[in-house]
Design a protein around this motif. Structure first.
Motif, PDB file in Angstrom:
ATOM      1  N   ASP A  39      44.435  36.046  36.703  1.00  0.00           N
ATOM      2  CA  ASP A  39      43.706  37.405  35.800  1.00  0.00           C
ATOM      3  C   ASP A  39      45.024  37.814  34.923  1.00  0.00           C
ATOM      4  OD1 ASP A  39      41.596  38.054  36.143  1.00  0.00           O
ATOM      5  OD2 ASP A  39      41.546  39.500  37.746  1.00  0.00           O
ATOM      6  N   ARG A  40      46.349  37.491  35.458  1.00  0.00           N
ATOM      7  CA  ARG A  40      47.587  37.802  34.306  1.00  0.00           C
ATOM      8  C   ARG A  40      47.893  36.619  33.322  1.00  0.00           C
ATOM      9  NH1 ARG A  40      47.845  40.607  39.081  1.00  0.00           N
ATOM     10  NH2 ARG A  40      48.852  42.603  39.038  1.00  0.00           N
ATOM     11  N   ILE A  41      46.987  35.412  33.621  1.00  0.00           N
ATOM     12  CA  ILE A  41      47.106  34.341  32.664  1.00  0.00           C
ATOM     13  C   ILE A  41      46.150  34.523  31.664  1.00  0.00           C
ATOM     14  CG2 ILE A  41      47.357  31.846  32.262  1.00  0.00           C
ATOM     15  CD1 ILE A  41      48.406  31.742  35.178  1.00  0.00           C
ATOM     16  N   ASP A  42      46.311  34.766  30.441  1.00  0.00           N
ATOM     17  CA  ASP A  42      45.627  34.994  29.324  1.00  0.00           C
ATOM     18  C   ASP A  42      44.636  33.809  28.815  1.00  0.00           C
ATOM     19  OD1 ASP A  42      47.666  36.795  29.280  1.00  0.00           O
ATOM     20  OD2 ASP A  42      47.453  37.360  27.498  1.00  0.00           O
ATOM     21  N   ILE A  43      45.396  32.701  28.822  1.00  0.00           N
ATOM     22  CA  ILE A  43      44.393  31.399  28.312  1.00  0.00           C
ATOM     23  C   ILE A  43      44.395  30.163  29.444  1.00  0.00           C
ATOM     24  CG2 ILE A  43      44.565  29.821  26.496  1.00  0.00           C
ATOM     25  CD1 ILE A  43      45.889  31.904  24.466  1.00  0.00           C
ATOM     26  N   ARG A  96      31.510  37.352  35.375  1.00  0.00           N
ATOM     27  CA  ARG A  96      32.020  38.242  36.392  1.00  0.00           C
ATOM     28  C   ARG A  96      33.456  38.416  36.246  1.00  0.00           C
ATOM     29  NH1 ARG A  96      31.546  35.728  40.809  1.00  0.00           N
ATOM     30  NH2 ARG A  96      30.849  33.780  40.042  1.00  0.00           N
ATOM     31  N   LEU A  97      33.836  38.768  34.973  1.00  0.00           N
ATOM     32  CA  LEU A  97      35.440  38.988  34.675  1.00  0.00           C
ATOM     33  C   LEU A  97      35.886  40.257  35.280  1.00  0.00           C
ATOM     34  CD1 LEU A  97      35.469  37.209  31.333  1.00  0.00           C
ATOM     35  CD2 LEU A  97      36.221  36.240  33.521  1.00  0.00           C
ATOM     36  N   SER A  98      37.076  40.370  35.353  1.00  0.00           N
ATOM     37  CA  SER A  98      37.707  41.742  35.914  1.00  0.00           C
ATOM     38  C   SER A  98      38.040  42.630  34.742  1.00  0.00           C
ATOM     39  CB  SER A  98      38.972  41.542  36.726  1.00  0.00           C
ATOM     40  OG  SER A  98      39.992  40.848  35.868  1.00  0.00           O
ATOM     41  N   ALA A  99      38.584  43.896  34.916  1.00  0.00           N
ATOM     42  CA  ALA A  99      38.630  44.758  34.120  1.00  0.00           C
ATOM     43  C   ALA A  99      40.045  44.329  33.012  1.00  0.00           C
ATOM     44  CB  ALA A  99      39.209  46.247  34.389  1.00  0.00           C
ATOM     45  N   ARG A 100      40.882  43.671  33.900  1.00  0.00           N
ATOM     46  CA  ARG A 100      42.145  43.004  33.347  1.00  0.00           C
ATOM     47  C   ARG A 100      41.836  41.930  32.389  1.00  0.00           C
ATOM     48  NH1 ARG A 100      44.993  42.260  37.768  1.00  0.00           N
ATOM     49  NH2 ARG A 100      46.228  43.969  37.484  1.00  0.00           N
ATOM     50  N   ALA A 101      40.782  41.115  32.740  1.00  0.00           N
ATOM     51  CA  ALA A 101      40.323  40.019  31.941  1.00  0.00           C
ATOM     52  C   ALA A 101      39.961  40.384  30.827  1.00  0.00           C
ATOM     53  CB  ALA A 101      39.615  38.972  32.622  1.00  0.00           C
ATOM     54  N   TYR A 102      39.058  41.568  30.732  1.00  0.00           N
ATOM     55  CA  TYR A 102      38.597  42.330  29.602  1.00  0.00           C
ATOM     56  C   TYR A 102      39.748  42.521  28.559  1.00  0.00           C
ATOM     57  CZ  TYR A 102      36.475  45.863  26.900  1.00  0.00           C
ATOM     58  OH  TYR A 102      36.265  46.712  25.646  1.00  0.00           O
ATOM     59  N   ASP A 103      40.788  43.165  28.937  1.00  0.00           N
ATOM     60  CA  ASP A 103      41.898  43.778  28.131  1.00  0.00           C
ATOM     61  C   ASP A 103      42.469  42.346  27.744  1.00  0.00           C
ATOM     62  OD1 ASP A 103      41.471  46.287  28.454  1.00  0.00           O
ATOM     63  OD2 ASP A 103      43.267  46.498  29.730  1.00  0.00           O
ATOM     64  N   ARG A 104      42.697  41.301  28.282  1.00  0.00           N
ATOM     65  CA  ARG A 104      43.239  40.148  28.018  1.00  0.00           C
ATOM     66  C   ARG A 104      42.404  39.232  26.717  1.00  0.00           C
ATOM     67  NH1 ARG A 104      48.060  39.311  30.371  1.00  0.00           N
ATOM     68  NH2 ARG A 104      48.427  40.575  32.151  1.00  0.00           N
ATOM     69  N   ILE A 105      41.256  39.354  26.871  1.00  0.00           N
ATOM     70  CA  ILE A 105      40.245  38.737  25.912  1.00  0.00           C
ATOM     71  C   ILE A 105      40.509  39.391  24.562  1.00  0.00           C
ATOM     72  CG2 ILE A 105      37.801  38.567  25.319  1.00  0.00           C
ATOM     73  CD1 ILE A 105      37.087  38.005  28.271  1.00  0.00           C
ATOM     74  N   LEU A 106      40.726  40.882  24.802  1.00  0.00           N
ATOM     75  CA  LEU A 106      40.846  41.606  23.233  1.00  0.00           C
ATOM     76  C   LEU A 106      42.035  41.343  22.775  1.00  0.00           C
ATOM     77  CD1 LEU A 106      39.269  45.063  24.468  1.00  0.00           C
ATOM     78  CD2 LEU A 106      38.192  43.340  23.002  1.00  0.00           C
ATOM     79  N   LYS A 107      43.160  41.092  23.636  1.00  0.00           N
ATOM     80  CA  LYS A 107      44.476  40.758  22.974  1.00  0.00           C
ATOM     81  C   LYS A 107      44.361  39.430  22.395  1.00  0.00           C
ATOM     82  CE  LYS A 107      46.921  43.464  26.461  1.00  0.00           C
ATOM     83  NZ  LYS A 107      48.003  43.444  27.578  1.00  0.00           N
TER      84      LYS A 107
END
Length: 531
Positions: free
Chosen positions: A401-405, A486-497
């Motif tokens: 989840d902490r890896i953006d790409i 089924r992505l997490s809230a953290r993944a949502y933020d990273r998609i936006l970034k």
């Protein structure tokens, strides 16, 4: 007679002021060092006394007590040799001014200096670690001058407003402190360093020894790497052996913009404390690329030995931490990456104390899709689905989840190897990345808080709400992707970034459907592969 010399001790990547108090009185011949010294400091008496004798000075008689204050902080290393020797000379009235007269015991000139250095038995002054943070501490304390080994002088000269006296021998240092008023008046303070000076620029060929023009094919992977570097995003490459994952990773530093002056000084402090500054190079001029072996321990990765020294994540500050064969690392070592990836710092607690190290790095990881290497190995019967799942589960969901790409690196086709087309150079890619980084710096110029935002990957939730506004179609697309994957809230933020970075590369002010679609595809592998 009592004398006091000011010095400093390295604590983490910072420095703490230390007062070296030397008292020499009548009594049986004895020397005691107190103030929580380690073995190297306790042994310094033998080095100091021999250096005094070989430099033409007299060893003190009677009872001598050397106190290193504050007494509740452990003092480590040989950097106190020189201040202890000068304190002994002052306490035994052996300092002389420029006219050969005894220095005035009531003169407070010694208080204007901060002194560090290791002594050889001959009286030669040797290089020590951590001079840059020590110089910054000297300025913070209001000292006028710093006496350091000649090999450390260029490093100390980075701090403006200080007068730096490089010394090669104990006698040379004694002459400076004995004639302090005249020496201080004759030497101007350090000028303010500028980022455009030659010392801060990469030397010829330093950035171009590895170039993306050498990589055949893999255009989709190069695009993902460009986005990752432009926004400071973490990157995971998944592909079979020989597909070029390591080759691509080693060329990532060639895409980064040059270090700013502040970034260079931060990196130099870390490398100075760790003793990793190259000889003759007072400042770090290129971003770090750290690639530890997969057998590294969690302590080696995040730091925190008995001496609270920095680990690989701190040595990679403002650079790249490359973890090849990611599932082969110990699970405990990978899990300690959670805090530095989220907070850009790592806090270590040991019996010696608690220390927070900087750790703002770009994580680049590479792994095979299966334990036997190939994407189709289960279908071909080379390994079982259970073995593949066990292999993939070595990398936890919270870390992913902490890896953006996440990007798939397929094997290069034979036609591409034999007849490669023209490949874009690192210079061309870096030109676009620098432009995107400049947009980000302008955007975050007014950011406030303990940690200034420098790139999109470090945006706070408030900044995400402010700078990642979606139009209606982009919002609908992202909502559908969250439900399907089924992505997490953290993944949502990273998609936006990541989408914000894609828009910056396109010189676009707003995030549209195309940017969201490209950002979402970089998150599909963690559900596709890990299920």
């Amino acid at each position: 007679m009592l004398a006091r010399i000011f010095s400093a001790s390295v604590w983490g990547v910072e420095a703490l002021g230390v007062e070296v108090e030397v008292n020499n009185t009548w009594g049986d011949y004895d020397t005691k060092v107190v103030g929580l010294p380690d073995a190297a400091v306790r042994e310094s008496c033998h080095r100091v006394y021999t250096a005094l004798q070989n430099s033409g000075f007299k060893n003190p008689l009677g009872r001598t007590t050397i106190n290193l204050a504050p007494a509740d902080i452990r003092k480590e290393g040989p950097s106190f040799d020189l201040p202890m020797a000068l304190g002994l000379l002052a306490a035994t009235d052996q300092l002389r001014d420029g006219k050969g007269q005894a220095a005035d015991p009531a003169d407070k000139s010694l208080d204007r200096f901060l002194i560090v250095g290791e002594l050889a038995l001959s009286g030669e002054v040797r290089q020590v670690r951590g001079v840059l943070p020590i110089a910054l501490e000297a300025k913070k304390q209001g000292r006028l001058a710093l006496i350091v080994p000649h090999a450390n002088a260029a490093e100390a000269a980075l701090v403006p407003g200080l007068r730096v006296f490089p010394v090669s021998t104990l006698r040379e240092a004694a002459e400076i402190v004995g004639d302090a008023p005249a020496r201080l008046a004759a030497l101007p303070p350090n000028p303010e360093p500028r980022g455009d000076e030659p010392a801060f620029q990469p030397v010829d060929g330093e950035w171009h020894d590895l170039d993306f023009a050498d990589v055949k094919g893999q255009e989709s992977v190069k695009r993902a790497i460009e986005i990752a570097v432009a926004g400071g995003h973490n990157l995971l490459m998944i592909g079979p052996p020989g597909s070029g994952k390591s080759m691509l990773a080693k060329r990532i530093p060639s895409l980064f913009p040059p270090l700013t002056l502040d970034e260079a000084i931060e990196a130099t402090k870390i490398h100075s404390v760790a003793g990793l500054l190259p000889a003759g190079q007072p400042i770090v001029r290129r971003r770090a690329f750290r690639a530890p072996h997969h057998t590294i321990s969690d302590v080696g990765l995040v730091g925190g030995t008995a001496n609270l020294s920095p680990g690989e994540v701190t040595l990679a500050h403002h650079g790249v931490l490359f973890l090849d064969e990611l599932p082969e690392f110990k699970r405990t070592a990978l899990e300690v990456l959670r805090q530095p990836l989220e907070d850009a710092t790592v806090t270590i607690s040991r019996a010696a104390g608690t220390m927070t190290f900087p750790a703002q790095f770009m994580l680049v990881a590479a792994m095979n899709p299966t334990p036997t290497g190939g994407f189709d190995d289960a279908r071909l019967g080379k390994c079982t689905p259970a073995a593949i799942q066990k292999y993939l589960n070595k990398v936890s969901g919270p870390l992913l989840d902490r890896i953006d790409i996440h990007i798939e690196v397929p094997a290069v086709k034979r036609e591409t190897l034999m007849n490669p087309g023209p490949a874009e150079s690192s210079d061309a890619i870096r030109h676009r990345i620098v432009a995107a980084r400049q947009r980000q710096r302008a955007r975050f110029a007014k950011s406030k808080g303990k940690r200034k935002t420098l790139c999109n990957a470090r945006m706070t939730p408030k900044e995400i709400r402010e700078h990642c506004v979606l139009d209606e179609s982009a919002g609908l697309l992202l909502t559908a992707a969250l439900d399907d994957l089924r992505l997490s809230a953290r993944a949502y933020d990273r998609i936006l970034k990541v989408a914000r970075t894609i828009a910056d590369l396109a010189d676009a002010d707003h995030i549209g459907e195309a940017e969201i679609a490209e950002a979402v595809q970089f998150r599909s592998l963690d559900r596709q592969v890990w299920g």
